[in-house]
Design a protein around this motif. Structure first.
Motif, PDB file in Angstrom:
ATOM      1  N   UNK A 228     -60.752  17.034 -19.910  1.00 31.16           N
ATOM      2  CA  UNK A 228     -59.374  16.999 -20.397  1.00 31.16           C
ATOM      3  C   UNK A 228     -59.215  15.996 -21.541  1.00 31.16           C
ATOM      4  N   UNK A 229     -59.885  14.869 -21.466  1.00 33.32           N
ATOM      5  CA  UNK A 229     -59.810  13.894 -22.550  1.00 33.32           C
ATOM      6  C   UNK A 229     -60.376  14.473 -23.840  1.00 33.32           C
ATOM      7  N   UNK A 230     -61.469  15.203 -23.713  1.00 32.56           N
ATOM      8  CA  UNK A 230     -62.081  15.801 -24.900  1.00 32.56           C
ATOM      9  C   UNK A 230     -61.154  16.860 -25.507  1.00 32.56           C
ATOM     10  N   UNK A 231     -60.519  17.704 -24.671  1.00 34.11           N
ATOM     11  CA  UNK A 231     -59.616  18.724 -25.184  1.00 34.11           C
ATOM     12  C   UNK A 231     -58.412  18.110 -25.895  1.00 34.11           C
ATOM     13  N   UNK A 232     -57.813  17.089 -25.274  1.00 38.84           N
ATOM     14  CA  UNK A 232     -56.626  16.463 -25.878  1.00 38.84           C
ATOM     15  C   UNK A 232     -56.985  15.711 -27.152  1.00 38.84           C
ATOM     16  N   UNK A 233     -58.144  15.076 -27.148  1.00 39.79           N
ATOM     17  CA  UNK A 233     -58.569  14.376 -28.360  1.00 39.79           C
ATOM     18  C   UNK A 233     -58.816  15.356 -29.494  1.00 39.79           C
ATOM     19  N   UNK A 234     -59.349  16.529 -29.176  1.00 40.86           N
ATOM     20  CA  UNK A 234     -59.576  17.529 -30.210  1.00 40.86           C
ATOM     21  C   UNK A 234     -58.265  18.017 -30.822  1.00 40.86           C
ATOM     22  N   UNK A 235     -57.202  18.151 -29.999  1.00 42.33           N
ATOM     23  CA  UNK A 235     -55.898  18.549 -30.542  1.00 42.33           C
ATOM     24  C   UNK A 235     -55.363  17.506 -31.517  1.00 42.33           C
ATOM     25  N   UNK A 236     -55.460  16.244 -31.112  1.00 48.94           N
ATOM     26  CA  UNK A 236     -54.979  15.177 -32.011  1.00 48.94           C
ATOM     27  C   UNK A 236     -55.816  15.138 -33.288  1.00 48.94           C
ATOM     28  N   UNK A 237     -57.124  15.277 -33.140  1.00 49.84           N
ATOM     29  CA  UNK A 237     -58.013  15.229 -34.307  1.00 49.84           C
ATOM     30  C   UNK A 237     -57.739  16.389 -35.256  1.00 49.84           C
ATOM     31  N   UNK A 238     -57.463  17.583 -34.711  1.00 48.46           N
ATOM     32  CA  UNK A 238     -57.191  18.746 -35.563  1.00 48.46           C
ATOM     33  C   UNK A 238     -55.946  18.524 -36.418  1.00 48.46           C
ATOM     34  N   UNK A 239     -54.850  18.044 -35.808  1.00 50.88           N
ATOM     35  CA  UNK A 239     -53.639  17.798 -36.604  1.00 50.88           C
ATOM     36  C   UNK A 239     -53.838  16.644 -37.562  1.00 50.88           C
ATOM     37  N   UNK A 240     -54.585  15.641 -37.140  1.00 50.12           N
ATOM     38  CA  UNK A 240     -54.869  14.511 -38.036  1.00 50.12           C
ATOM     39  C   UNK A 240     -55.601  14.982 -39.292  1.00 50.12           C
ATOM     40  N   UNK A 241     -56.635  15.804 -39.128  1.00 47.00           N
ATOM     41  CA  UNK A 241     -57.376  16.296 -40.285  1.00 47.00           C
ATOM     42  C   UNK A 241     -56.505  17.184 -41.164  1.00 47.00           C
ATOM     43  N   UNK A 242     -55.653  17.993 -40.509  1.00 49.61           N
ATOM     44  CA  UNK A 242     -54.762  18.866 -41.280  1.00 49.61           C
ATOM     45  C   UNK A 242     -53.820  18.056 -42.162  1.00 49.61           C
ATOM     46  N   UNK A 243     -53.205  17.019 -41.572  1.00 45.23           N
ATOM     47  CA  UNK A 243     -52.265  16.205 -42.352  1.00 45.23           C
ATOM     48  C   UNK A 243     -52.981  15.393 -43.418  1.00 45.23           C
TER      49      UNK A 243
END
Length: 372
Positions: A212-227
């Motif tokens: 779960x930590x890996x999945x949630x971190x990936x969501x944050x990382x995806x939006x971070x890279x997008x912005x």
């Protein structure tokens, strides 16, 4: 002869061996009757036949505590020691022929009050041996007395029975100690096994949390890279616009230095149009306020923390089966604490899994509004 006599004394009845003499596996000897008495005391619940034990069993040697295991013949299956029996016969014959009777009379103790009188009777009232003069004239004249020989046999029998009983009690005590030691070993082994099971259950819980930590971190990382990519693109656009503006400034300065008025007027008109276009930033995108904020990915594990702190061992097998089924389901969306299956004899209240944790996450803000 005295040393030989000591070697021929039975450790149970404290008398010279009586026929038949049995030899134990540890090479110590016992009267068969004494061996049978010890065997009966050590095995009180084995069946008997004609007053004698004939079934298999075990007891401990009273001399060295070595465990003697008997076959179905019981004590009668032990081998007779014919050599010791022959030595006893020879000793008795030698003693009867060489030992003078007066020697026994010299060993008879004398009365403390009447020094010339031998102790030859036993005061039953006071349980002490005394002499005939004490019974007639002394302190025991009103007491009940008995022949010392009869009391001697009675007391010797009581002592022999007491020794046999103590030997049996010691054997039973040794059996209890062996059972307790075995219980200790079983508890240690069961404890190690249950610790391993508990660790395995916690490892499964750790793996779920890591996933779960890996999945949630990936969501944050995806939006971070997008912005970040979007902001870097705007940075390049504004940089290109700034470079074009600098060129217009240089051209304007060069035009300002033109001394010929007609040529200046001729060149200034298109330059002014280009400056007007370069000064406008309406075609560039603008970042809205708070676009860089990432607080919408905040999480709260208060419920899960309380559930994890309340983890305990299950109460019975039914609860264990239910919790195992829940664990196999995966709890992919962030279930609460999983009850750990301790198994075995540990009894405690089982903890139901908590509701899935809701993670607040809103769609990312609009990137920018394009000015026209």
């Amino acid at each position: 002869m005295d040393s030989l006599e000591k070697q021929l004394i039975c450790p149970i009845c404290l008398e010279m061996f009586t026929k038949p003499v049995v030899i134990l596996p540890c090479q110590h000897n016992l009267c068969r009757k004494c061996a049978n008495d010890v065997f009966q005391a050590s095995n009180p619940y084995l069946p008997t036949r004609s007053g004698s034990l004939t079934s298999g069993g075990r007891f401990r040697c009273p001399s060295c505590r070595h465990e003697v295991v008997l076959d179905r013949h019981g004590v009668y299956g032990l081998q007779r020691n014919l050599l010791v029996e022959n030595i006893i016969d020879m000793f008795k014959q030698e003693s009867s022929s060489s030992k003078p009777p007066p020697k026994q009379q010299e060993e008879t103790p004398m009365c403390d009050v009447h020094e010339e009188e031998k102790i030859n009777i036993y005061c039953v009232t006071h349980n002490v041996p005394t002499c005939s003069m004490c019974k007639v004239f002394g302190d025991h004249k009103d007491c009940e007395v008995a022949p010392i020989s009869s009391i001697y046999q009675t007391k010797k029998t009581e002592l022999s029975d007491g020794i046999a009983m103590m030997v049996g009690n010691n054997d039973r005590m040794q059996g209890i100690i062996s059972q307790l030691e075995e219980a200790c070993r079983a508890i240690e082994e069961n404890g190690r096994r249950q610790k391993t099971l508990v660790c395995e259950k916690f490892d499964q819980l750790y793996s779920i949390l890591e996933e779960k930590k890996r999945e949630m971190s990936q969501k944050v990382t995806a939006e971070q890279e997008e912005k970040v990519n979007y902001i870097r693109g705007l940075t390049r656009k504004y940089g290109d616009h700034l470079e074009e503006s600098c060129k217009m400034v240089e051209m304007g300065i060069q035009t300002m230095e033109e001394p010929e008025m007609a040529l200046f007027l001729q060149n200034s008109k298109p330059l002014l149009n280009k400056i007007a276009e370069a000064s406008s930033t309406a075609h560039l995108e603008k970042v809205e306020r708070g676009y860089e904020n990432m607080d919408h990915y905040s999480v709260s594990f208060n419920k899960e923390s309380r559930a994890l702190r309340s983890i305990d061992f299950i109460q019975d097998d039914e609860d264990e089966d239910e919790e195992d089924e829940d664990a196999e389901a995966g709890d992919v969306e962030g279930d609460g604490a999983q009850t750990v299956s301790g198994g075995g004899a540990v009894s405690a209240t089982s903890v139901p899994p908590s509701a899935p944790q809701q993670i607040s996450s809103t769609p990312s803000a609009a990137k920018s509004a394009v000015s026209t």
